[in-house]
Design a protein around this motif. Sequence first.
Motif, PDB file in Angstrom:
ATOM      1  N   TRP A   1      -3.999  -6.185  -6.566  1.00  0.00           N
ATOM      2  CA  TRP A   1      -4.271  -5.308  -6.720  1.00  0.00           C
ATOM      3  C   TRP A   1      -3.907  -3.673  -7.287  1.00  0.00           C
ATOM      4  O   TRP A   1      -4.347  -3.051  -6.789  1.00  0.00           O
ATOM      5  CB  TRP A   1      -2.252  -4.786  -5.671  1.00  0.00           C
TER       6      TRP A   1
ATOM      7  N   VAL B   1      -2.639  -6.419   1.184  1.00  0.00           N
ATOM      8  CA  VAL B   1      -2.518  -4.825   2.433  1.00  0.00           C
ATOM      9  C   VAL B   1      -2.387  -5.633   3.538  1.00  0.00           C
ATOM     10  O   VAL B   1      -3.214  -6.253   3.721  1.00  0.00           O
ATOM     11  CB  VAL B   1      -4.369  -4.340   1.901  1.00  0.00           C
TER      12      VAL B   1
ATOM     13  N   GLU C   1     -10.484 -11.046   1.988  1.00  0.00           N
ATOM     14  CA  GLU C   1      -9.750 -10.806   0.571  1.00  0.00           C
ATOM     15  C   GLU C   1      -8.492  -9.879   0.096  1.00  0.00           C
ATOM     16  O   GLU C   1      -7.742  -9.811  -0.304  1.00  0.00           O
ATOM     17  CB  GLU C   1     -11.063 -10.132  -0.436  1.00  0.00           C
ATOM     18  N   LEU C   2      -8.059  -9.266   1.393  1.00  0.00           N
ATOM     19  CA  LEU C   2      -7.642  -7.595   1.754  1.00  0.00           C
ATOM     20  C   LEU C   2      -6.082  -7.932   2.087  1.00  0.00           C
ATOM     21  O   LEU C   2      -5.409  -8.021   1.238  1.00  0.00           O
ATOM     22  CB  LEU C   2      -8.099  -6.832   2.415  1.00  0.00           C
TER      23      LEU C   2
ATOM     24  N   LEU D   1      -9.490   0.902   4.863  1.00  0.00           N
ATOM     25  CA  LEU D   1     -10.317   0.440   4.199  1.00  0.00           C
ATOM     26  C   LEU D   1     -11.898  -0.254   4.668  1.00  0.00           C
ATOM     27  O   LEU D   1     -13.294   0.273   3.975  1.00  0.00           O
ATOM     28  CB  LEU D   1     -10.211  -0.410   3.089  1.00  0.00           C
ATOM     29  N   VAL D   2     -11.758  -0.803   5.215  1.00  0.00           N
ATOM     30  CA  VAL D   2     -13.078  -1.375   6.581  1.00  0.00           C
ATOM     31  C   VAL D   2     -13.085  -0.387   7.229  1.00  0.00           C
ATOM     32  O   VAL D   2     -14.753  -0.795   7.593  1.00  0.00           O
ATOM     33  CB  VAL D   2     -13.073  -2.706   6.867  1.00  0.00           C
TER      34      VAL D   2
ATOM     35  N   LEU E   1      -5.281 -21.321  -3.823  1.00  0.00           N
ATOM     36  CA  LEU E   1      -6.432 -21.455  -4.648  1.00  0.00           C
ATOM     37  C   LEU E   1      -5.620 -21.312  -5.777  1.00  0.00           C
ATOM     38  O   LEU E   1      -6.953 -21.573  -6.852  1.00  0.00           O
ATOM     39  CB  LEU E   1      -6.892 -20.373  -4.174  1.00  0.00           C
TER      40      LEU E   1
ATOM     41  N   ALA F   1     -10.203 -18.898 -10.396  1.00  0.00           N
ATOM     42  CA  ALA F   1      -9.417 -19.909  -9.944  1.00  0.00           C
ATOM     43  C   ALA F   1      -9.557 -21.037 -10.650  1.00  0.00           C
ATOM     44  O   ALA F   1     -10.898 -21.358 -11.450  1.00  0.00           O
ATOM     45  CB  ALA F   1     -10.654 -20.031  -8.503  1.00  0.00           C
TER      46      ALA F   1
ATOM     47  N   ARG G   1     -15.371 -11.418   5.139  1.00  0.00           N
ATOM     48  CA  ARG G   1     -14.699 -11.995   3.512  1.00  0.00           C
ATOM     49  C   ARG G   1     -13.757 -10.902   3.087  1.00  0.00           C
ATOM     50  O   ARG G   1     -13.193 -11.024   2.282  1.00  0.00           O
ATOM     51  CB  ARG G   1     -15.914 -11.977   2.990  1.00  0.00           C
ATOM     52  N   ARG G   2     -14.219  -9.817   3.133  1.00  0.00           N
ATOM     53  CA  ARG G   2     -12.974  -8.233   3.044  1.00  0.00           C
ATOM     54  C   ARG G   2     -12.684  -8.456   3.222  1.00  0.00           C
ATOM     55  O   ARG G   2     -10.828  -8.491   2.593  1.00  0.00           O
ATOM     56  CB  ARG G   2     -13.767  -6.783   3.435  1.00  0.00           C
TER      57      ARG G   2
ATOM     58  N   THR H   1     -15.987   1.348  -2.384  1.00  0.00           N
ATOM     59  CA  THR H   1     -15.331   0.412  -1.638  1.00  0.00           C
ATOM     60  C   THR H   1     -15.178  -1.240  -1.380  1.00  0.00           C
ATOM     61  O   THR H   1     -14.992  -2.054  -1.983  1.00  0.00           O
ATOM     62  CB  THR H   1     -14.449   1.366  -0.521  1.00  0.00           C
TER      63      THR H   1
ATOM     64  N   THR I   1      -2.579   2.592   2.357  1.00  0.00           N
ATOM     65  CA  THR I   1      -3.139   2.504   2.080  1.00  0.00           C
ATOM     66  C   THR I   1      -3.742   1.465   3.042  1.00  0.00           C
ATOM     67  O   THR I   1      -2.461  -0.024   3.000  1.00  0.00           O
ATOM     68  CB  THR I   1      -3.679   1.762   0.865  1.00  0.00           C
TER      69      THR I   1
ATOM     70  N   ILE J   1     -14.100  -4.067  -2.845  1.00  0.00           N
ATOM     71  CA  ILE J   1     -13.648  -5.597  -2.726  1.00  0.00           C
ATOM     72  C   ILE J   1     -14.753  -6.697  -2.387  1.00  0.00           C
ATOM     73  O   ILE J   1     -14.182  -7.749  -2.774  1.00  0.00           O
ATOM     74  CB  ILE J   1     -13.547  -5.161  -0.960  1.00  0.00           C
ATOM     75  N   ASP J   2     -16.200  -6.796  -2.029  1.00  0.00           N
ATOM     76  CA  ASP J   2     -16.271  -7.090  -2.371  1.00  0.00           C
ATOM     77  C   ASP J   2     -16.421  -8.316  -3.754  1.00  0.00           C
ATOM     78  O   ASP J   2     -16.246  -9.560  -3.998  1.00  0.00           O
ATOM     79  CB  ASP J   2     -17.912  -7.127  -2.297  1.00  0.00           C
TER      80      ASP J   2
ATOM     81  N   SER K   1     -13.705 -10.535  -4.306  1.00  0.00           N
ATOM     82  CA  SER K   1     -13.084 -11.850  -3.676  1.00  0.00           C
ATOM     83  C   SER K   1     -13.950 -13.113  -4.528  1.00  0.00           C
ATOM     84  O   SER K   1     -12.964 -13.642  -5.021  1.00  0.00           O
ATOM     85  CB  SER K   1     -13.881 -11.255  -2.328  1.00  0.00           C
TER      86      SER K   1
ATOM     87  N   ARG L   1     -11.906 -13.395  -7.643  1.00  0.00           N
ATOM     88  CA  ARG L   1     -10.570 -14.203  -7.568  1.00  0.00           C
ATOM     89  C   ARG L   1     -10.984 -15.832  -7.123  1.00  0.00           C
ATOM     90  O   ARG L   1     -10.537 -16.755  -7.766  1.00  0.00           O
ATOM     91  CB  ARG L   1     -10.384 -14.626  -6.209  1.00  0.00           C
ATOM     92  N   LEU L   2     -12.174 -16.030  -6.852  1.00  0.00           N
ATOM     93  CA  LEU L   2     -13.290 -17.712  -6.589  1.00  0.00           C
ATOM     94  C   LEU L   2     -13.400 -17.633  -8.546  1.00  0.00           C
ATOM     95  O   LEU L   2     -12.762 -18.989  -8.864  1.00  0.00           O
ATOM     96  CB  LEU L   2     -14.174 -17.554  -5.950  1.00  0.00           C
TER      97      LEU L   2
ATOM     98  N   ARG M   1      -9.498   3.598  -5.241  1.00  0.00           N
ATOM     99  CA  ARG M   1      -8.970   5.342  -5.353  1.00  0.00           C
ATOM    100  C   ARG M   1      -9.773   6.245  -5.897  1.00  0.00           C
ATOM    101  O   ARG M   1     -10.250   7.481  -5.979  1.00  0.00           O
ATOM    102  CB  ARG M   1      -7.601   5.789  -5.553  1.00  0.00           C
TER     103      ARG M   1
ATOM    104  N   ILE N   1     -14.719 -19.657   1.890  1.00  0.00           N
ATOM    105  CA  ILE N   1     -14.659 -18.253   1.914  1.00  0.00           C
ATOM    106  C   ILE N   1     -15.892 -17.887   1.360  1.00  0.00           C
ATOM    107  O   ILE N   1     -16.653 -17.002   1.237  1.00  0.00           O
ATOM    108  CB  ILE N   1     -13.391 -17.946   0.419  1.00  0.00           C
TER     109      ILE N   1
ATOM    110  N   PHE O   1      -5.257 -11.392   1.407  1.00  0.00           N
ATOM    111  CA  PHE O   1      -5.036 -12.193  -0.188  1.00  0.00           C
ATOM    112  C   PHE O   1      -4.532 -11.133  -1.617  1.00  0.00           C
ATOM    113  O   PHE O   1      -2.990 -11.025  -1.939  1.00  0.00           O
ATOM    114  CB  PHE O   1      -6.312 -12.760  -0.802  1.00  0.00           C
ATOM    115  N   GLN O   2      -4.673 -10.125  -0.751  1.00  0.00           N
ATOM    116  CA  GLN O   2      -4.240  -8.791  -1.730  1.00  0.00           C
ATOM    117  C   GLN O   2      -3.109  -8.048  -1.307  1.00  0.00           C
ATOM    118  O   GLN O   2      -2.282  -7.338  -1.935  1.00  0.00           O
ATOM    119  CB  GLN O   2      -5.228  -7.840  -2.097  1.00  0.00           C
TER     120      GLN O   2
END
Lengths: 278, 200
Positions: free
Chosen positions: B22, A234, A228-229, A249-250, A199, B51, A224-225, B36, A244, B40-41, B44, B47-48, B30, A216, A231-232
Amino acid sequence: MTQNVARERTQPPVAPLRKRLPDGGLYCRPNEVETALTALLELSTHELIERSRIEDVDAPNYVLSECVLYFFRRPGLVDDALHDLFVILRQRVLRAVPVTARRLAGTAKLVEKSGEQEIQEVVIQKFQEMLCGDRGGEYDDRLDCFECRFNFALARLRSTARKRVWRDESRYESTDFTDNAGEASEEIESALAAMRNALNDEGVDFLYRSKLHTAINSLPPDQRRVIELIFQEVPIDSQEEGVTTIAKLVGCVEQTVRNRRDRAFKTLRDALKEEDDV
Amino acid sequence: MSNPHDPEAILDAFAVEATHDWSTLDRYLRQYPELTEELIDLSSELRLANAPGKPAGGTVADPGLEAAWQEFLGCKRQAVPSNEVVNPFVRCKGAAFVQLAAALNVPRSFLTAFRDGLVTATSIPEPFTRRFADATSLSVESARDYFVQAQPGLAALAFKSDVKPSHQGQKTFRELVLATEMTDEQRQLLLRDCDADGLY
């Protein structure tokens, strides 16, 4: 008085942003935006508009969207100039929130993906509301985000719009059944890491990256979440206290996370194989 | 102005961070665990957005353009009833006053003269009026109206003073520039405003 951006220029050449961060500090433009604005203030309005029409982001005279918006928001432009910048800004927003077409199975007919269409409409409408509010006299400090990092602020609008589409299209919510027919976990992790690197790698074929991007975007939110995590980087789960993890997280158990990861991976892999995407 | 502690404002702040690795995401997670899912959404989505790759060129169909432009034109800069003049200094006190002076790149004492109505309105050059209007979120017309109607004594009554109020005559913009302590650069720039507008 001539219509010249520089006509009213004295120090400070660039008006500061007014939006405040949660810690109380003021938003600041990145240096490259400040520098570009300072240079653009030397231009006449006509030159500014002509340069703003350039679409190629690599062209030497390309005007950053942050700067186009800056001049659009500042008083003093006549309506014709304002209209030109208005059109340019809308085009930039629309291009950044594209609607891809997909070939209808078994036919040559192209159809637009309805979810993407709706996201584009919500984003452009939200942007319009901010522009109108700002002109109406009530300084809309949300536009300061766009003057700071235009594409990131647009991503923020897209994220909110996508959430709305997800809500409307609840049929896309995945179910957490256990699927044991998947591949070995290590292979999936390794393939996902390769996708993440692709990417951000300009050396990778643009078509491949574009397909991955679209795939994606098409994932249900819970998958997707997880992606993403991953990709991070985690970890999915951990025995160590205080670490963590994706599961924390989810808010679900490790196996559910793995199931979501596996199904997402299958979707991404299948999409990358597809030849029918346009 | 939006509240910087609203969830929306927190997501805005995350969006305009220079990086979304991260360590940045973890810091926000935190600090704002209630957001949360949204963070996260957004991560993502960013990130796109980040790119590499050029967006498709060419004109994108924009069927709503004309209606949007008309709507935008209809949102005229807030009109103020002709008999009502907005005093921008009412909401520019304390730190906001200091910020306004910084935004205009003038000493606070210079700005105080405007607050107290000590500057002859007809002597204020247009470029300065425009910058003042921009910095105070007023229309240029409203800024002009304020300068015209601000009178010595009346305007200052709204503000606390450590000294006994006394009547002072108005100065021209140029006289004020020459009489106020400021850097040479600031003085030159303000005088250039006068020259640009043919005010001597």
